[in-house]
Scaffold this motif. Structure first.
Motif, PDB file in Angstrom:
ATOM      1  N   PRO A 247      59.945 100.986  12.100  1.00 55.88           N
ATOM      2  CA  PRO A 247      60.347  99.550  11.515  1.00 55.88           C
ATOM      3  C   PRO A 247      59.504  98.264  11.974  1.00 55.88           C
ATOM      4  CG  PRO A 247      61.596 100.354  13.526  1.00 55.88           C
ATOM      5  CD  PRO A 247      60.783 101.600  13.056  1.00 55.88           C
ATOM      6  N   GLU A 248      58.492  98.643  13.120  1.00 55.00           N
ATOM      7  CA  GLU A 248      57.767  97.597  13.726  1.00 55.00           C
ATOM      8  C   GLU A 248      56.992  96.932  12.504  1.00 55.00           C
ATOM      9  OE1 GLU A 248      55.677  95.059  16.185  1.00 55.00           O
ATOM     10  OE2 GLU A 248      57.426  96.475  16.651  1.00 55.00           O
ATOM     11  N   MET A 249      56.648  97.325  11.533  1.00 58.00           N
ATOM     12  CA  MET A 249      55.987  96.436  10.353  1.00 58.00           C
ATOM     13  C   MET A 249      56.872  95.350   9.949  1.00 58.00           C
ATOM     14  SD  MET A 249      56.289  96.347   7.007  1.00 58.00           S
ATOM     15  CE  MET A 249      55.410  95.776   5.560  1.00 58.00           C
ATOM     16  N   ASN A 250      58.264  95.433  10.007  1.00 61.76           N
ATOM     17  CA  ASN A 250      59.131  94.727   9.318  1.00 61.76           C
ATOM     18  C   ASN A 250      59.249  93.259  10.554  1.00 61.76           C
ATOM     19  OD1 ASN A 250      61.705  97.220   8.262  1.00 61.76           O
ATOM     20  ND2 ASN A 250      59.855  96.071   7.254  1.00 61.76           N
ATOM     21  N   HIS A 251      58.731  93.361  11.694  1.00 58.72           N
ATOM     22  CA  HIS A 251      58.722  92.383  12.617  1.00 58.72           C
ATOM     23  C   HIS A 251      57.631  91.242  12.667  1.00 58.72           C
ATOM     24  CE1 HIS A 251      62.573  93.800  14.481  1.00 58.72           C
ATOM     25  NE2 HIS A 251      62.171  94.988  13.703  1.00 58.72           N
ATOM     26  N   ASN A 252      56.649  91.711  11.787  1.00 60.79           N
ATOM     27  CA  ASN A 252      55.368  91.050  11.774  1.00 60.79           C
ATOM     28  C   ASN A 252      54.352  91.245  10.463  1.00 60.79           C
ATOM     29  OD1 ASN A 252      54.135  93.952  12.562  1.00 60.79           O
ATOM     30  ND2 ASN A 252      55.103  93.134  14.696  1.00 60.79           N
ATOM     31  N   GLU A 253      53.861  92.465  10.240  1.00 61.47           N
ATOM     32  CA  GLU A 253      52.900  92.471   9.025  1.00 61.47           C
ATOM     33  C   GLU A 253      53.615  92.193   7.687  1.00 61.47           C
ATOM     34  OE1 GLU A 253      50.868  96.195   6.998  1.00 61.47           O
ATOM     35  OE2 GLU A 253      50.211  95.962   9.122  1.00 61.47           O
ATOM     36  N   ILE A 254      54.725  92.326   7.560  1.00 63.46           N
ATOM     37  CA  ILE A 254      55.502  91.961   6.290  1.00 63.46           C
ATOM     38  C   ILE A 254      55.312  90.715   5.921  1.00 63.46           C
ATOM     39  CG2 ILE A 254      57.814  91.386   7.056  1.00 63.46           C
ATOM     40  CD1 ILE A 254      59.101  92.962   4.879  1.00 63.46           C
ATOM     41  N   MET A 255      55.004  89.817   6.715  1.00 57.19           N
ATOM     42  CA  MET A 255      54.581  88.416   6.359  1.00 57.19           C
ATOM     43  C   MET A 255      53.454  88.221   5.511  1.00 57.19           C
ATOM     44  SD  MET A 255      57.297  86.694   6.614  1.00 57.19           S
ATOM     45  CE  MET A 255      56.746  85.030   6.314  1.00 57.19           C
ATOM     46  N   GLY A 256      52.556  89.295   6.182  1.00 59.55           N
ATOM     47  CA  GLY A 256      50.953  88.993   5.480  1.00 59.55           C
ATOM     48  C   GLY A 256      51.333  89.491   3.930  1.00 59.55           C
ATOM     49  N   TRP A 257      52.211  89.765   3.465  1.00 57.98           N
ATOM     50  CA  TRP A 257      52.349  90.218   1.936  1.00 57.98           C
ATOM     51  C   TRP A 257      52.761  88.975   1.212  1.00 57.98           C
ATOM     52  CZ3 TRP A 257      50.534  94.125  -0.257  1.00 57.98           C
ATOM     53  CH2 TRP A 257      50.087  95.514   0.372  1.00 57.98           C
ATOM     54  N   HIS A 258      52.612  87.754   1.819  1.00 59.14           N
ATOM     55  CA  HIS A 258      52.253  86.648   1.121  1.00 59.14           C
ATOM     56  C   HIS A 258      50.971  86.583   0.555  1.00 59.14           C
ATOM     57  CE1 HIS A 258      55.826  84.010   1.699  1.00 59.14           C
ATOM     58  NE2 HIS A 258      55.715  84.344   2.921  1.00 59.14           N
ATOM     59  N   LEU A 259      50.033  87.461   0.894  1.00 64.99           N
ATOM     60  CA  LEU A 259      48.463  87.628   0.631  1.00 64.99           C
ATOM     61  C   LEU A 259      47.762  86.305   0.285  1.00 64.99           C
ATOM     62  CD1 LEU A 259      49.432  90.471  -2.122  1.00 64.99           C
ATOM     63  CD2 LEU A 259      48.311  90.642   0.185  1.00 64.99           C
ATOM     64  N   THR A 260      47.963  85.420   1.300  1.00 71.43           N
ATOM     65  CA  THR A 260      47.561  84.228   1.311  1.00 71.43           C
ATOM     66  C   THR A 260      45.823  84.543   1.400  1.00 71.43           C
ATOM     67  OG1 THR A 260      49.205  83.085   2.603  1.00 71.43           O
ATOM     68  CG2 THR A 260      47.008  82.196   2.456  1.00 71.43           C
ATOM     69  N   GLY A 261      45.010  83.820   0.529  1.00 74.01           N
ATOM     70  CA  GLY A 261      43.781  84.186   0.461  1.00 74.01           C
ATOM     71  C   GLY A 261      43.125  85.340  -0.111  1.00 74.01           C
ATOM     72  N   LEU A 262      44.204  86.402  -0.420  1.00 76.77           N
ATOM     73  CA  LEU A 262      43.795  87.553  -0.962  1.00 76.77           C
ATOM     74  C   LEU A 262      44.321  87.763  -2.456  1.00 76.77           C
ATOM     75  CD1 LEU A 262      44.336  89.930   2.031  1.00 76.77           C
ATOM     76  CD2 LEU A 262      42.081  89.270   1.111  1.00 76.77           C
ATOM     77  N   SER A 263      43.459  88.588  -3.368  1.00 78.91           N
ATOM     78  CA  SER A 263      44.084  88.783  -4.609  1.00 78.91           C
ATOM     79  C   SER A 263      44.997  90.168  -4.370  1.00 78.91           C
ATOM     80  CB  SER A 263      43.051  89.118  -5.582  1.00 78.91           C
ATOM     81  OG  SER A 263      42.280  90.443  -5.384  1.00 78.91           O
ATOM     82  N   LYS A 264      46.018  90.091  -5.317  1.00 79.65           N
ATOM     83  CA  LYS A 264      46.936  91.369  -4.992  1.00 79.65           C
ATOM     84  C   LYS A 264      46.409  92.417  -5.300  1.00 79.65           C
ATOM     85  CE  LYS A 264      49.641  90.345  -9.168  1.00 79.65           C
ATOM     86  NZ  LYS A 264      50.986  89.948  -9.834  1.00 79.65           N
ATOM     87  N   GLU A 265      45.413  92.489  -6.263  1.00 79.34           N
ATOM     88  CA  GLU A 265      44.791  93.657  -6.857  1.00 79.34           C
ATOM     89  C   GLU A 265      43.748  94.158  -5.812  1.00 79.34           C
ATOM     90  OE1 GLU A 265      44.802  90.597  -8.376  1.00 79.34           O
ATOM     91  OE2 GLU A 265      46.106  91.111  -9.842  1.00 79.34           O
TER      92      GLU A 265
END
Length: 352
Positions: A247-265
């Motif tokens: 579950p650790e990813m749910n407390h931090n990295e999941i926010m990175g999936w806004h993918l700011t500055g990255l293409s989702k592809e």
């Protein structure tokens, strides 16, 4: 070019053969361990520590994953020049270096000697064998000629039998032999690259091409799978790959999936989901993968084969190995050589 043609063109080191030989390697590892005799006073052992690097260390991770829910003693894996300060006379230090010449592992071995640890080694030879023989430390010699990452069975299975011979776990030989029969079918499935046959490993490799895979697993016994998959993709396919745990990813990295500055592809999330996970973790995987899918548009979900932890872990290792292998071919790269690692070692050795 199809996979058969790419294999002929780029697999000059026969990595396909190394991966496909896993069942025979497990059988040979069993035999080597059964013929290996070691006497250690286990009454005074309070902790177990694996020391190694790269493909040699992953065997320690795997053993810890297999035993952590049934083993009373704490198990650590050290990837460094020194052991933790708490290591000492009540520590069983298990030192693995496939080549026998890994500088960090040789340093850790010397530190274990200085701290008075009880030591057992696994190696093919090299300086580690020389040191262990001089110090009268028991050494299991395993076959040479493989890339260290291709010797995971030699660097893991023997420890399970050695622990059993020391009376600190139950003997799992029968369970391992049964697993091998299942793994032979796994290899037939993932190793068949005929375009007319369904092959999940090849299908996933095709989806990963040109992307950075992010591999998600549950904390605990399956953490080793995320590490193994990422390492194999890095070494075989010469690509960046990363892993994280729920579950650790749910407390931090999941926010990175806004993918700011990255293409989702540019990124492909891979969720490895097992019925062995804690029920709440499985719920988190379900919710998280759907949330990420909304942001990314594409996710990969995988479940392991097998009805016990041992088989699930090894079947996932084989699957990840084949994914990394097919990726190397699709990238028009020989999976064998690790040129940058070799260059790094040469530069380090010139500074001695």
């Amino acid at each position: 070019m199809n996979i058969a043609e790419l294999k002929l063109e780029y697999d000059r080191s026969d990595m396909y053969g190394v991966i496909s030989n896993m069942p025979d390697q497990i059988r040979e590892a069993l035999k080597l361990a059964e013929d290996f005799s070691v006497e250690i006073d286990t009454e005074s052992i309070s902790n177990i520590l694996f020391a190694g690097m790269g493909g040699s260390a992953i065997g320690g991770d795997l053993v810890r994953s297999i035993l952590e829910n049934e083993f009373e003693l704490p198990i650590s894996v050290v990837r460094n020049y020194n052991l933790p300060e708490w290591a000492g006379e009540t520590t069983l230090a298990l030192v693995t270096s496939y080549s026998g010449n890994t500088e960090e592992t040789l340093s850790a071995y010397k530190d274990a000697m200085e701290k008075g640890c009880k030591i057992i080694c696994i190696t093919t030879g090299g300086k580690l064998l020389e040191l262990a023989n001089n110090d009268k430390v028991p050494v299991l010699i395993i076959p040479s000629g493989l890339p260290p990452r291709g010797a995971i069975a030699y660097c893991s299975i023997p420890w399970l039998l050695i622990f059993a011979s020391l009376g600190i776990i139950k003997n799992r030989s029968n369970e391992i032999e049964s697993m091998v029969l299942e793994l032979e079918n796994v290899i037939k499935e993932y190793g068949n690259y005929d375009s007319s046959q369904d092959n999940l490993a090849l299908s996933i490799a095709k989806r990963v091409v040109g992307k950075i895979p992010l591999i998600y697993v549950s904390a605990g016994s399956f953490g080793v799978i995320g590490k193994r998959w990422a390492n194999q993709i890095q070494e075989n396919a010469k690509m960046l790959a990363y892993t994280n745990e729920l579950p650790e990813m749910n407390h931090n990295e999941i926010m990175g999936w806004h993918l700011t500055g990255l293409s989702k592809e540019s990124i492909l999330p891979i969720f490895i989901i097992s019925s062995s996970y804690h029920p709440r973790v499985n719920l988190r995987f379900d919710i998280t993968s759907k949330l990420v899918e909304e942001k990314r548009g594409e996710v990969v979900r995988i479940s392991p084969k097998g009805d016990n932890l041992l088989t699930q872990l090894f079947s996932l290792i084989i699957m990840g190995d084949f994914i990394s292998y097919y990726l190397s071919l699709l990238n028009n790269i020989d999976p064998g050589p690790v040129d940058i690692i070799s260059e790094l070692k040469e530069q380090l050795s010139s500074k001695n």
